[in-house]
Design an enzyme around this catalytic site. Structure first.
Site, PDB file in Angstrom:
ATOM      1  N   SER A   1       6.670   0.083   7.057  1.00  0.00           N
ATOM      2  CA  SER A   1       5.342  -0.538   7.122  1.00  0.00           C
ATOM      3  C   SER A   1       4.714  -0.509   5.733  1.00  0.00           C
ATOM      4  O   SER A   1       4.800   0.479   5.010  1.00  0.00           O
ATOM      5  CB  SER A   1       4.470   0.159   8.171  1.00  0.00           C
TER       6      SER A   1
ATOM      7  N   GLY B   1       0.179   1.825  12.311  1.00  0.00           N
ATOM      8  CA  GLY B   1       1.598   2.161  12.345  1.00  0.00           C
ATOM      9  C   GLY B   1       2.076   2.477  13.749  1.00  0.00           C
ATOM     10  O   GLY B   1       3.212   2.157  14.125  1.00  0.00           O
ATOM     11  N   ASP B   2       1.220   3.104  14.536  1.00  0.00           N
ATOM     12  CA  ASP B   2       1.589   3.424  15.917  1.00  0.00           C
ATOM     13  C   ASP B   2       1.732   2.141  16.743  1.00  0.00           C
ATOM     14  O   ASP B   2       2.598   2.051  17.620  1.00  0.00           O
ATOM     15  CB  ASP B   2       0.536   4.340  16.554  1.00  0.00           C
TER      16      ASP B   2
ATOM     17  N   GLU C   1       0.337  -5.596   3.468  1.00  0.00           N
ATOM     18  CA  GLU C   1       1.446  -6.459   3.046  1.00  0.00           C
ATOM     19  C   GLU C   1       2.463  -6.666   4.159  1.00  0.00           C
ATOM     20  O   GLU C   1       3.550  -7.207   3.908  1.00  0.00           O
ATOM     21  CB  GLU C   1       2.135  -5.850   1.817  1.00  0.00           C
ATOM     22  N   GLY C   2       2.169  -6.201   5.366  1.00  0.00           N
ATOM     23  CA  GLY C   2       3.081  -6.424   6.483  1.00  0.00           C
ATOM     24  C   GLY C   2       4.159  -5.368   6.567  1.00  0.00           C
ATOM     25  O   GLY C   2       3.883  -4.176   6.411  1.00  0.00           O
TER      26      GLY C   2
ATOM     27  N   GLY D   1       1.394  -1.622   5.053  1.00  0.00           N
ATOM     28  CA  GLY D   1      -0.059  -1.814   5.124  1.00  0.00           C
ATOM     29  C   GLY D   1      -0.408  -3.289   5.243  1.00  0.00           C
ATOM     30  O   GLY D   1       0.201  -4.016   6.036  1.00  0.00           O
TER      31      GLY D   1
END
Lengths: 327, 327
Positions: free
Chosen positions: B220, B254-255, B224-225, B222
């Site tokens: 991940s 993220g979860d 930026e995908g 952030g």
């Protein structure tokens, strides 16, 4: 017996962090949860000093369950009145690098009419118990919505009429209400007194409380000790202080002063009488309150005294208060 | 069925304050207490999206009682394993003026040998249940002392041998352990991946995890995908991103990505096969994870998606990852 009433207790949560960086994430050790609130601190100090004390507080919600479990473990005799609102939390983040604490105090849930009536009734029942009446009742800390104004006024009146000496340590308009209701002693700090009376001079502010109906006013002045003003005609303000400044944790210092005042007021003397005996009793009270307050600064946790409080007592200087004294 | 395991859950406490002044006292409204932890967030998202999910976590102490009561109220199916250590607390102080949060994460109590064995056994029993086996098991968040190394390695092996696809979202040495044990998918962020592998380039870092034994690595990135790397021979890294930046609360993003990966891995396709079907499945997985992650940013609480996640899914661009892409 001394009864302490804490109408707005708190579950105190404390975490330590080496360098608090606002906006950042910090990994920390487990915090400490402790049953808190000013009246609980007063009761803890009195219990540790061997006095017969009973602490009354409200309790509610999940935070209240934790509060109750911790207070039970303390061994201090107490009664908890269940209420619908959750016991408020007070959060302290102690920055060990900066040696300062950032504190968040939740306001606390209001009491509804039934709860406020039940708390007042429980206070009266415990204080005026036929076999073990309270000689002194200390009402400490903020008052939740629903327990101010008329409610606290009536309670102070009823307790006083029943023979108890009531000490009130609160802030805001409730301070004036309690004085009007005839509180035996009041223990504001200088900022609280100025805010409640609108007078910057603590002597002038204390005299307002006396005029309203209080008999003794003890104004705590932090490291500068305290000032005591009474209704006695020749009861000019007296000042008590340690000749040196102590470093430590000032949280709970005011509560230790209230504990000392409560302990002193058990003595069957009219503290505002114009007699030598009363003047001596006032000086002893001021000395004890200063020593316990200073000793609390040296103790790591609010609600406890360092072991040297008897030595500190002998160090306290009690003098007439003069306007040149820093306040 | 999807099983989520949270070995180190937390009671999340959040307070709002208008202007946090370190070293000062603030009066605040009552905070919010919520059962938290990354695996719980994963389970909340999956449950809200209609997936058959079961959340497993440890619970202990007074904070654990509050955690359990809140999680019960969420309606997400779950099992809680009682342990001796108190459920850790995570404190967020949201400064509404600065629009930033100061966070304290307690480390969490260690699990003793019996507790660690019981947690692994409960995970296996629930995941390999004969009538309702878990197709996917997501292990999320930090591992408490006593549950790292050999313990998590054996657990990932046993789950995989039993037929479950295991997703691991953790940090530190446990990340490499889980890859070695044959985790089907891993979801580090770029910082965690660099810290665990010592490689700044996320493609190089992801390939280390693949070489160790993982089959898919989703990094991940952030706003930026994300980037997906698989073991398929022609499985060059692919990149998924939204063409616009969203503002909101990144906690739990993220979860939500892990929840999407878990949902996708229920499909009976070998995601790392060198086939067109597998390549399509990988692109769909990357698209779903990006959309759910972005949607979580728009939702106020971690563990929930904003209602527009299907629209966001159609906006996500999936392309080959090129080294010029910012990472």
């Amino acid at each position: 017996m001394i009864l302490t009433l804490t109408p707005n207790p708190a579950l105190d949560l404390t975490w330590e962090v080496a360098g608090l960086r606002p906006g950042s994430t910090h990994r920390v050790d487990a915090g400490v949860a402790r049953a808190g609130g000013k009246g609980l601190n007063v009761a803890r100090v009195l219990h540790a000093q061997g006095h017969d004390v009973l602490a009354l507080a409200t309790v509610g919600g999940a935070s209240g369950a934790e509060f109750a479990a911790d207070f039970e473990a303390s061994g201090v005799p107490h009664r908890l009145l269940p209420v619908s609102g959750a016991t408020r939390r007070s959060v302290a983040i102690v920055d060990t690098d900066a040696a300062e604490a950032s504190v968040l105090n939740e306001r606390g849930a209001p009491l509804d009419d039934d709860e406020a009536a039940a708390l007042a009734a429980a206070t009266l029942r415990l204080a005026l118990d036929a076999t073990s009446p309270a000689r002194v009742v200390a009402i400490s800390g903020s008052l939740p919505d629903g327990f101010g104004g008329d409610r606290v006024t009536a309670l102070v009146r009823d307790l006083t009429a029943g023979g108890a000496r009531v000490i009130v340590d609160t802030s805001g308009p409730a301070m004036l209400d309690a004085a009007r209701a005839g509180a035996y002693a009041m223990k504001p700090n200088a900022e609280e007194l100025a805010a409640a009376t609108g007078l910057e001079d603590p002597v002038a502010g204390a005299r307002v409380l006396l005029e309203h109906g209080a008999r003794l006013v003890v104004v705590s002045l932090g490291a500068e000790g305290l000032m005591l003003v009474s209704r006695a005609e020749r009861g000019m303000p007296i000042r008590a202080r340690l000749p040196r400044v102590l470093r430590g944790n000032a949280t709970g210092a005011g509560d230790a002063a209230v504990a000392a005042i409560a302990a002193a007021l058990q003595l069957p003397v009219d503290f505002d009488a114009d007699t030598g005996e009363a003047a001596t009793a006032r000086r002893d009270l001021a000395r004890l309150a200063t020593a316990w307050s200073a000793s609390a600064v040296l103790a790591p946790l609010a609600g406890s005294l360092a072991r040297n409080h008897r030595d500190l007592e002998s160090e306290v200087a009690v003098t007439p208060h003069t306007p040149e004294d820093p306040a």
